[in-house]
Enzyme design. Structure first.
Site, PDB file in Angstrom:
ATOM      1  N   LEU A 153       0.838  -1.202   0.000  1.00 21.29           N
ATOM      2  CA  LEU A 153       0.000   0.000   0.000  1.00 21.29           C
ATOM      3  C   LEU A 153       0.874   1.254   0.000  1.00 21.29           C
ATOM      4  CD1 LEU A 153      -2.691   1.573   0.402  1.00 21.29           C
ATOM      5  CD2 LEU A 153      -2.387   1.180   2.868  1.00 21.29           C
ATOM      6  N   TYR A 154       1.824   1.324   0.899  1.00 21.93           N
ATOM      7  CA  TYR A 154       2.639   2.523   1.018  1.00 21.93           C
ATOM      8  C   TYR A 154       3.484   2.758  -0.235  1.00 21.93           C
ATOM      9  CZ  TYR A 154       1.256   1.887   5.872  1.00 21.93           C
ATOM     10  OH  TYR A 154       0.526   1.702   7.012  1.00 21.93           O
TER      11      TYR A 154
END
Length: 186
Positions: A153-154
């Site tokens: 996600l990051y």
């Protein structure tokens, strides 16, 4: 399953705090004995400048939560990051610039049974949109090969390494501190 997202006022966040901390404890695999201390700390966060919180729910259960605020040198987390930079040879001018004005994604957690459904993406996107800062910092536990949903996600959001293998007092796991600019996030 329909997922609803809503911004929480400081009052709403404080009222829901015990249930929000339950999500955090389960998602992070922490000892439930820490619940009361985390509730106290989370409730204190509502007083921070530019505090924002976002909730994910399905009208029955809390599925996720994210909150953050503007970082300051007076915060424990900021002091810990600066300490880690010193231990790793000192902060670069760019890192010092970032630390002078950033939004801290203090917590972002999705219930284990709701992970992998895009909830974290929406929580992070909503929080960054409210951040009012160009620089965003967050921490996440290190994992071999960055092989988990949080790192994926990051990285999709453009987060890059700021400090790696950082040890926080009270947690034996190493953490990565990641940085992104709000303009680079989807």
């Amino acid at each position: 399953m329909t997922v609803y997202y809503q911004s929480l006022s400081p009052h709403e966040f404080s009222v829901l705090c015990p249930s929000l901390v339950d999500v955090y404890i389960k998602a992070m695999g922490y000892d439930p004995a820490m619940k009361n201390s985390r509730i106290t700390a989370w409730r204190a966060a509502v007083m921070e400048k530019n505090f924002h919180a976002v909730l994910a729910h399905n009208n029955t259960h809390i599925l996720g939560v994210a909150y953050g605020y503007l970082g300051r040198p007076e915060h424990w987390w900021d002091r810990e990051v600066r300490r880690a930079l010193r231990l790793q040879g000192g902060a670069s001018p760019r890192q010092l610039n970032i630390l002078s004005q950033y939004f801290s994604v203090t917590e972002i957690h999705v219930s284990p049974q709701a992970q992998g459904k895009g909830i974290g993406t929406q929580l992070l996107s909503s929080l960054i949109a409210k951040s009012q800062s160009e620089h965003i910092l967050l921490s996440t536990p290190e994992v071999a090969g960055e092989d988990n949903g949080a790192f994926r996600l990051y990285r999709r959001f453009g987060f890059e390494d700021f400090v790696r293998q950082m040890l926080f007092a009270g947690d034996e796991r190493p953490f990565a501190i990641l940085h992104a600019t709000a303009s680079s996030c989807p």
